[in-house]
Design a protein around this motif. Structure first.
Motif, PDB file in Angstrom:
ATOM      1  N   ILE A   1       0.846  -1.218  -0.086  1.00 18.66           N
ATOM      2  CA  ILE A   1      -0.025   0.058  -0.031  1.00 18.66           C
ATOM      3  C   ILE A   1       0.794   1.270  -0.145  1.00 18.66           C
ATOM      4  CG2 ILE A   1      -1.988  -1.254   1.303  1.00 18.66           C
ATOM      5  CD1 ILE A   1      -0.988   0.290   3.891  1.00 18.66           C
ATOM      6  N   HIS A   2       2.196   1.203  -0.403  1.00 18.78           N
ATOM      7  CA  HIS A   2       2.934   2.340  -0.088  1.00 18.78           C
ATOM      8  C   HIS A   2       2.740   3.501  -0.942  1.00 18.78           C
ATOM      9  CE1 HIS A   2       5.673   1.021  -3.429  1.00 18.78           C
ATOM     10  NE2 HIS A   2       6.108   2.154  -3.496  1.00 18.78           N
ATOM     11  N   ARG A   3       2.197   3.195  -1.954  1.00 20.06           N
ATOM     12  CA  ARG A   3       2.053   4.240  -3.141  1.00 20.06           C
ATOM     13  C   ARG A   3       0.878   4.929  -2.821  1.00 20.06           C
ATOM     14  NH1 ARG A   3       4.689   3.807  -8.299  1.00 20.06           N
ATOM     15  NH2 ARG A   3       6.234   2.055  -8.318  1.00 20.06           N
ATOM     16  N   ARG A   4      -0.293   4.224  -2.204  1.00 17.23           N
ATOM     17  CA  ARG A   4      -1.420   5.155  -1.861  1.00 17.23           C
ATOM     18  C   ARG A   4      -1.334   5.641  -0.857  1.00 17.23           C
ATOM     19  NH1 ARG A   4      -7.180   2.399  -0.378  1.00 17.23           N
ATOM     20  NH2 ARG A   4      -8.045   4.301   0.554  1.00 17.23           N
ATOM     21  N   VAL A   5      -0.408   5.291   0.340  1.00 19.62           N
ATOM     22  CA  VAL A   5      -0.471   5.872   1.523  1.00 19.62           C
ATOM     23  C   VAL A   5       0.186   7.367   1.736  1.00 19.62           C
ATOM     24  CG1 VAL A   5       0.511   5.749   3.814  1.00 19.62           C
ATOM     25  CG2 VAL A   5      -0.833   3.770   2.962  1.00 19.62           C
TER      26      VAL A   5
ATOM     27  N   TRP B   1       0.072   9.549  -0.536  1.00 17.10           N
ATOM     28  CA  TRP B   1      -0.988  10.577  -0.986  1.00 17.10           C
ATOM     29  C   TRP B   1      -1.574  11.311  -0.131  1.00 17.10           C
ATOM     30  CZ3 TRP B   1      -0.626  12.950  -5.694  1.00 17.10           C
ATOM     31  CH2 TRP B   1       0.005  12.432  -6.667  1.00 17.10           C
TER      32      TRP B   1
ATOM     33  N   GLN C   1      -2.445   8.717   7.098  1.00 18.10           N
ATOM     34  CA  GLN C   1      -1.524   7.768   7.058  1.00 18.10           C
ATOM     35  C   GLN C   1      -1.640   7.182   8.174  1.00 18.10           C
ATOM     36  OE1 GLN C   1       2.399   9.299   6.202  1.00 18.10           O
ATOM     37  NE2 GLN C   1       1.743  10.291   4.265  1.00 18.10           N
TER      38      GLN C   1
ATOM     39  N   HIS D   1      -4.112   4.524   8.243  1.00 21.54           N
ATOM     40  CA  HIS D   1      -3.790   3.543   7.210  1.00 21.54           C
ATOM     41  C   HIS D   1      -2.844   2.554   7.941  1.00 21.54           C
ATOM     42  CE1 HIS D   1      -5.594   5.673   4.001  1.00 21.54           C
ATOM     43  NE2 HIS D   1      -5.526   4.288   3.237  1.00 21.54           N
TER      44      HIS D   1
END
Length: 170
Positions: free
Chosen positions: A93-97, A99, A105, A108
């Protein structure tokens, strides 16, 4: 969308290693039976897995888990399995978090930390047959509340300019 976006310097591998070592040292401090003391290694691992997934991944998480297993004198592989799963899902999930704002964050990161603790709890219950109580999950809540502070501390070296100049805003 109006908040400033910082251009971060590359993360120094020595700083990453030092932060993981400091987190390990914080974990091995004699906290006693204090309820709610977070797992600092897990918090730092999930941070670096989100921010630097190519440098800190499943291998480092597994190694740190084995070190924590040896220190805690727990079942060998308990922390290794939970840290590995934590790192894997953080990388997923690193790309989503990245943002989101810091508090989002943290929201998440909380399920990731709860999943890690649930895995540890299931393993401990299978081995010992005792349920330690629901207060065990307070560690994950405290760790997610510390997420903004950890983010500020661990990103601070990347925010400074290489050569400072009064005319440059970065």
């Amino acid at each position: 969308m109006n908040r400033p976006h910082y251009i971060l310097l590359p993360a120094n591998p020595l700083f990453i290693a030092a932060s993981i070592v400091v987190a390990f040292l914080l974990n091995i401090l004699p906290w006693g039976q204090a309820v709610g003391v977070p797992d600092f290694v897990a918090l730092v691992l999930v941070f670096w897995s989100i921010h630097q997934p190519r440098r800190v991944g499943i291998g480092i998480a597994f190694t740190m888990g084995l070190l924590m297993d040896v220190h805690d004198a727990s079942l060998l592989g308990e922390n290794a399995l939970s840290y590995t799963l934590l790192s894997y899902f953080a990388i997923m999930i690193h790309r989503r978090v990245l943002w989101f704002k810091v508090w989002t964050q943290a929201a998440h990161v909380l399920p990731l930390l709860l999943l890690m603790q649930a895995v540890q709890l299931v393993i401990r219950m299978l081995v010992s047959g005792r349920f330690p109580g629901w207060s065990v999950f307070l560690e994950s809540v405290v760790a997610s509340l510390l997420w903004p502070l950890v983010t500020a501390i661990l990103l601070a070296p990347q925010r400074r300019a290489v050569d400072r100049d009064d005319t440059r805003p970065i």
